[in-house]
Design an enzyme around this catalytic site. Structure first.
Site, mmCIF file in Angstrom:
data_model
loop_
_atom_site.group_PDB
_atom_site.id
_atom_site.type_symbol
_atom_site.label_atom_id
_atom_site.label_comp_id
_atom_site.label_asym_id
_atom_site.label_seq_id
_atom_site.Cartn_x
_atom_site.Cartn_y
_atom_site.Cartn_z
ATOM 1 N N GLU A 104 16.518 -13.178 -50.276
ATOM 2 C CA GLU A 104 17.682 -12.305 -50.407
ATOM 3 C C GLU A 104 17.213 -10.873 -50.194
ATOM 4 O O GLU A 104 16.100 -10.512 -50.584
ATOM 5 C CB GLU A 104 18.301 -12.409 -51.812
ATOM 6 C CG GLU A 104 18.905 -13.765 -52.113
ATOM 7 C CD GLU A 104 17.883 -14.749 -52.643
ATOM 8 O OE1 GLU A 104 16.855 -14.292 -53.198
ATOM 9 O OE2 GLU A 104 18.085 -15.972 -52.497
ATOM 10 N N TYR A 116 12.536 -8.773 -41.017
ATOM 11 C CA TYR A 116 12.775 -10.216 -41.144
ATOM 12 C C TYR A 116 13.343 -10.789 -39.844
ATOM 13 O O TYR A 116 12.947 -11.889 -39.429
ATOM 14 C CB TYR A 116 13.728 -10.495 -42.311
ATOM 15 C CG TYR A 116 13.138 -10.222 -43.679
ATOM 16 C CD1 TYR A 116 11.870 -10.683 -44.026
ATOM 17 C CD2 TYR A 116 13.859 -9.516 -44.634
ATOM 18 C CE1 TYR A 116 11.333 -10.432 -45.277
ATOM 19 C CE2 TYR A 116 13.333 -9.264 -45.901
ATOM 20 C CZ TYR A 116 12.072 -9.722 -46.212
ATOM 21 O OH TYR A 116 11.542 -9.482 -47.454
HETATM 22 N N1 ACO Z 1 2.311 1.721 -35.302
HETATM 23 C C1 ACO Z 1 3.649 1.890 -35.316
HETATM 24 N N2 ACO Z 1 4.494 0.917 -35.729
HETATM 25 C C2 ACO Z 1 3.948 -0.234 -36.120
HETATM 26 C C3 ACO Z 1 2.557 -0.475 -36.113
HETATM 27 C C4 ACO Z 1 1.715 0.570 -35.678
HETATM 28 N N3 ACO Z 1 0.396 0.436 -35.649
HETATM 29 N N4 ACO Z 1 2.323 -1.724 -36.584
HETATM 30 C C5 ACO Z 1 3.533 -2.236 -36.888
HETATM 31 N N5 ACO Z 1 4.502 -1.363 -36.578
HETATM 32 C C6 ACO Z 1 5.927 -1.526 -36.757
HETATM 33 C C7 ACO Z 1 6.405 -2.919 -36.502
HETATM 34 O O1 ACO Z 1 6.653 -3.138 -35.129
HETATM 35 C C8 ACO Z 1 7.654 -2.957 -37.327
HETATM 36 O O2 ACO Z 1 8.696 -2.332 -36.612
HETATM 37 P P1 ACO Z 1 10.222 -2.623 -36.901
HETATM 38 O O3 ACO Z 1 10.476 -2.294 -38.356
HETATM 39 O O4 ACO Z 1 10.943 -1.742 -35.967
HETATM 40 O O5 ACO Z 1 10.425 -4.089 -36.660
HETATM 41 C C9 ACO Z 1 7.331 -2.090 -38.522
HETATM 42 O O6 ACO Z 1 6.198 -1.321 -38.152
HETATM 43 C C10 ACO Z 1 7.016 -2.873 -39.774
HETATM 44 O O7 ACO Z 1 6.057 -3.907 -39.501
HETATM 45 P P2 ACO Z 1 4.749 -4.037 -40.371
HETATM 46 O O8 ACO Z 1 3.909 -2.796 -40.275
HETATM 47 O O9 ACO Z 1 4.107 -5.331 -40.062
HETATM 48 O O10 ACO Z 1 5.398 -4.169 -41.844
HETATM 49 P P3 ACO Z 1 5.108 -3.226 -43.111
HETATM 50 O O11 ACO Z 1 3.677 -3.320 -43.481
HETATM 51 O O12 ACO Z 1 5.683 -1.893 -42.896
HETATM 52 O O13 ACO Z 1 5.939 -4.019 -44.227
HETATM 53 C C11 ACO Z 1 7.998 -4.286 -45.430
HETATM 54 C C12 ACO Z 1 7.313 -4.378 -44.052
HETATM 55 C C13 ACO Z 1 7.262 -5.157 -46.429
HETATM 56 C C14 ACO Z 1 9.455 -4.775 -45.303
HETATM 57 C C15 ACO Z 1 7.957 -2.793 -45.871
HETATM 58 O O14 ACO Z 1 8.838 -2.064 -45.068
HETATM 59 C C16 ACO Z 1 8.302 -2.529 -47.322
HETATM 60 O O15 ACO Z 1 7.487 -2.685 -48.232
HETATM 61 N N6 ACO Z 1 9.561 -2.095 -47.599
HETATM 62 C C17 ACO Z 1 9.962 -1.682 -48.959
HETATM 63 C C18 ACO Z 1 10.089 -2.888 -49.865
HETATM 64 C C19 ACO Z 1 11.114 -3.874 -49.345
HETATM 65 O O16 ACO Z 1 12.220 -3.484 -48.967
HETATM 66 N N7 ACO Z 1 10.766 -5.173 -49.353
HETATM 67 C C20 ACO Z 1 11.664 -6.268 -48.955
HETATM 68 C C21 ACO Z 1 12.677 -6.495 -50.026
HETATM 69 S S1 ACO Z 1 13.458 -8.102 -49.892
HETATM 70 C C22 ACO Z 1 12.447 -9.134 -50.831
HETATM 71 O O17 ACO Z 1 11.549 -8.705 -51.488
HETATM 72 C C23 ACO Z 1 12.744 -10.625 -50.787
#
Ligand code: ACO
Length: 144
Positions: A104, A116
């Site tokens: 969720e 996601y």
């Molecule tokens: N340079 C630039 N962008 C990058 C790089 C890089 N080197 N590596 C990855 N990215 C981009 C990805 O393409 C992705 O892009 P998109 O968002 O446009 O699809 C984005 O960065 C995120 O990918 P990741 O880096 O693999 O993910 P991240 O480590 O940022 O974690 C997460 C994702 C966990 C959702 C994070 O945003 C977060 O902690 N958010 C706050 C907490 C949250 O909302 N959690 C989910 C709640 S729902 C639940 O808990 C069930």
């Protein structure tokens, strides 16, 4: 960066990430219970011995995985850590023969919803007033 299983020593660091990223405050016992239910479903992204992200899931009565919490500490986002954690989790599900992952997410959480969707989750329904502050949630599902 190393993706490894959670250990109870991680609780203070994980609780800090949960407070900051998910705006929740859970008792220590919740983390211990999740760990007891499914050890391989509680993963930590470890950088030089410090947790910077994690994913905690359970297996529900239907045999599906349900992600309860998933977060990366803000300074470490958008570096591919979420992807590493999710990939390891999908692998753990595969080893358990799990065919469906559910979660969720707040309807306002565009960043997580985009993440996601990129990883094969689909919107599977609206959950009115799912959160204690009255916000609606989306149910999202990924078939393996
Ligand atoms: N340079 C630039 N962008 C990058 C790089 C890089 N080197 N590596 C990855 N990215 C981009 C990805 O393409 C992705 O892009 P998109 O968002 O446009 O699809 C984005 O960065 C995120 O990918 P990741 O880096 O693999 O993910 P991240 O480590 O940022 O974690 C997460 C994702 C966990 C959702 C994070 O945003 C977060 O902690 N958010 C706050 C907490 C949250 O909302 N959690 C989910 C709640 S729902 C639940 O808990 C069930």
């Amino acid at each position: 960066m190393r993706i490894r299983l959670f250990t109870p020593n991680d609780i203070p660091a994980i609780a800090t990430i949960v407070r900051e990223a998910l705006r929740e405050n859970y008792p220590t016992s919740l983390y211990l219970d999740i760990h007891r239910w499914w050890r391989e479903g509680f993963l930590v992204a470890d950088r030089d011995g410090h947790p910077v992200g994690f994913l905690a899931a359970v297996i529900n009565a239907d045999g599906h995985a349900r992600i309860l919490m998933f977060a990366v500490s803000a300074p470490f986002r958008r570096q591919g850590i979420g992807r590493l954690v999710m990939d390891a989790f999908v692998q753990a599900c595969g080893l358990r023969g799990i065919r469906r992952i559910e979660l969720e997410v707040r309807v306002s959480n565009d960043e997580a919803i985009r993440f996601y969707k990129r990883y094969g989750f689909e919107l599977a329904g609206m959950l009115p007033k799912f959160y204690t502050d009255g916000e609606d949630g989306y149910k999202m599902v990924r078939h393996l």
